[in-house]
Design an enzyme around this catalytic site. Structure first.
Site, PDB file in Angstrom:
ATOM      1  N   ASP A  18       9.670  -4.762  -6.764  1.00  0.00           N
ATOM      2  CA  ASP A  18      10.060  -4.347  -8.017  1.00  0.00           C
ATOM      3  C   ASP A  18      10.329  -2.802  -8.150  1.00  0.00           C
ATOM      4  OD1 ASP A  18       9.308  -6.929  -9.172  1.00  0.00           O
ATOM      5  OD2 ASP A  18       7.332  -6.380  -9.822  1.00  0.00           O
TER       6      ASP A  18
HETATM    7  N1  URA Z   1       4.462  -8.694  -6.672  1.00  0.00           N
HETATM    8  C1  URA Z   1       5.034  -8.112  -7.982  1.00  0.00           C
HETATM    9  O1  URA Z   1       4.414  -8.367  -8.874  1.00  0.00           O
HETATM   10  N2  URA Z   1       5.715  -7.157  -7.847  1.00  0.00           N
HETATM   11  C2  URA Z   1       6.027  -6.662  -6.548  1.00  0.00           C
HETATM   12  O2  URA Z   1       7.017  -5.685  -6.478  1.00  0.00           O
HETATM   13  C3  URA Z   1       5.732  -7.216  -5.395  1.00  0.00           C
HETATM   14  C4  URA Z   1       4.791  -8.505  -5.576  1.00  0.00           C
END
Ligand code: URA
Length: 250
Positions: free
Chosen positions: A120
């Site tokens: 993310d």
């Molecule tokens: N899980 C999440 O919620 N975000 C990420 O960036 C990776 C795994």
């Protein structure tokens, strides 16, 4: 001279060479565009096993000793980097409004590169950046279950019922049922934990923690399969993967 490596069958590496055109060899090695490379060859700047070669269509082996302007050109069909992704960058090759992880690479390296899977925008840590679609597919396909480890921080302490829920398989708010995962809170600070998952659903860890009524405030990926984030890499820094690291990912 490094030979072209190829994997035959499940996880069985074997060294092999292949035959390709000289101009393709040089473009695969990113020494220039196809037309630049052809010019170099025609001008007599390229030698193969010590002899000047002026025909771009000459077929050579990837194990041959090739020089361009006197410098050895090692054959590499693909390039692979480990990036320590900083927050604020999206895991994409292009984005209309945000900076992408490719913006952390110099312009001349960017063409053909893409991130393997995603983190993310506000997540940090290990992201593989490469130009090998096959490896990317193998690591991110829902059927391969690559194990990924994350360090997380949450707004509330994680307890034994959270550990059990992860182990038994969380059901997300949309009803999807996840595989068993490992939640290992830090004994001294129960708002910090190591999480191990083998799936890659959108916002997966944030949604898993949300299903427990808590919120992720920090998330860092520290490993993917056998590949561990190099502790010497600061956020925003990257390095090439070693041959061993590439083999281990396959
Ligand atoms: N899980 C999440 O919620 N975000 C990420 O960036 C990776 C795994």
């Amino acid at each position: 001279f490094r030979q072209d490596k190829c994997v035959v069958g499940p996880g069985r590496p074997r060294i092999m060479t292949k035959t390709i055109r000289l101009d393709k060899y040089l473009t695969d090695c990113r020494t220039g565009s196809r037309s630049e490379v052809k010019n170099h060859i025609r001008k007599g700047l390229v030698s193969v096993n010590g002899a000047t070669c002026t025909d771009p269509a000459t077929h050579i082996r990837t194990s041959d000793h090739v020089t361009l302007d006197g410098r050895m050109v090692e054959y590499k069909q693909h390039v692979y980097y480990m990036l320590n992704k900083p927050a604020g960058y999206v895991s994409a090759t292009k984005d209309a409004k945000d900076r992408t992880v490719l913006d952390l690479f110099p312009e001349e390296l960017r063409s053909r590169l893409f991130p393997v899977g995603r983190l993310d925008k506000d997540s940090v840590g290990l992201l593989i950046i490469c130009d090998d679609g096959e490896l990317s597919h193998a690591l991110t396909s829902p059927t391969t279950h690559t194990e990924k480890k994350y360090l997380i921080r949450t707004d509330e302490a994680l307890d034994d019922s959270d550990i059990a829920a992860f182990y038994n398989g969380i059901t997300l708010a949309d009803g999807s049922r996840l595989k068993s995962a490992k939640l290992e809170p830090d004994e001294e600070d129960r708002c910090c934990a190591l999480v191990t998952i083998s799936e890659g659903k959108y916002h997966q860890i944030k949604r898993m923690i949300a299903s427990r009524g808590k919120k992720v405030t920090y998330l860092k990926r520290i490993s993917m399969g056998n590949l561990v984030l190099d502790p010497k890499l600061g956020e925003g820094c990257y390095r090439e993967l070693t041959d061993e690291e590439i083999e281990d990912l396959r």
